[in-house]
Design an enzyme around this catalytic site. Structure first.
Site, short mmCIF file in Angstrom:
data_model
loop_
_atom_site.label_atom_id
_atom_site.label_comp_id
_atom_site.label_asym_id
_atom_site.label_seq_id
_atom_site.Cartn_x
_atom_site.Cartn_y
_atom_site.Cartn_z
CG HIS A 17 35.18 -10.53 -22.38
ND1 HIS A 17 34.72 -11.75 -21.93
CD2 HIS A 17 34.27 -9.62 -21.98
CE1 HIS A 17 33.59 -11.57 -21.28
NE2 HIS A 17 33.29 -10.28 -21.29
CE LYS A 41 27.90 -10.34 -12.19
NZ LYS A 41 28.67 -9.95 -13.36
NE ARG A 90 27.10 -8.34 -24.61
CZ ARG A 90 25.98 -9.03 -24.43
NH1 ARG A 90 25.47 -9.77 -25.39
NH2 ARG A 90 25.37 -9.02 -23.27
#
Length: 151
Positions: A17, A41, A90
């Site tokens: 990040h 979450k 990614r």
């Protein structure tokens, strides 16, 4: 002034990040790190703690702002008067997901998304893996930005 938001849960904020923010600052005047609050979450750190840890990390850089939000990302971007959303990629799976969201955000709000590919040495690092390591009492320092403290 060019401003981008960098949205995410950031539980915790990793060196991946950090790399995205630093790279975005090479072509943006300001980056607002938006910590999304998602009640669905299960997070390791409370929102306030995540904000505090990231604020300390960027305390010396006035071009980086940190704020939490509990609305649609495009509404947060509008509230911050951001012209762009920055996201890190990614994997191919990340790309497919982000492409779909970017298309919707552009259609709904006219906000462009800039995708930055993760540096190769950081592709294996994710907040999910760091949380799992924390759960088992492992040292996560190698996966966090230098100077970030996990209390």
């Amino acid at each position: 002034m060019s401003r981008a938001i960098f949205p995410g849960t950031f539980d915790p904020f990793t060196i991946g990040h950090y790399s995205v923010v630093k790279r975005a600052l090479t072509f943006m005047d300001e980056v607002v790190i938006g910590i999304g609050i998602n009640e669905n979450k299960k997070t390791w750190f409370p929102t306030e703690k995540r904000v505090e840890m990231i604020e300390k990390l960027f305390a010396d850089d006035p071009r980086v702002k940190i704020d939490a939000y509990d609305c649609l990302t495009i509404d947060f971007a509008r509230a911050k008067e951001a012209q762009f959303i920055v996201r890190g990629i990614r994997t191919v799976h990340d790309f497919e997901y982000e492409e779909t969201i970017a298309d919707i955000n552009r259609k709904l709000a006219g906000i462009e998304t800039i995708l930055l590919f993760t540096e190769p040495e950081l592709t294996s690092i994710s907040s999910t893996i760091v949380r799992e390591l924390l759960q088992f009492g492992k040292d996560v320092t190698p996966f966090l930005p230098e100077g970030m403290k996990i209390d």
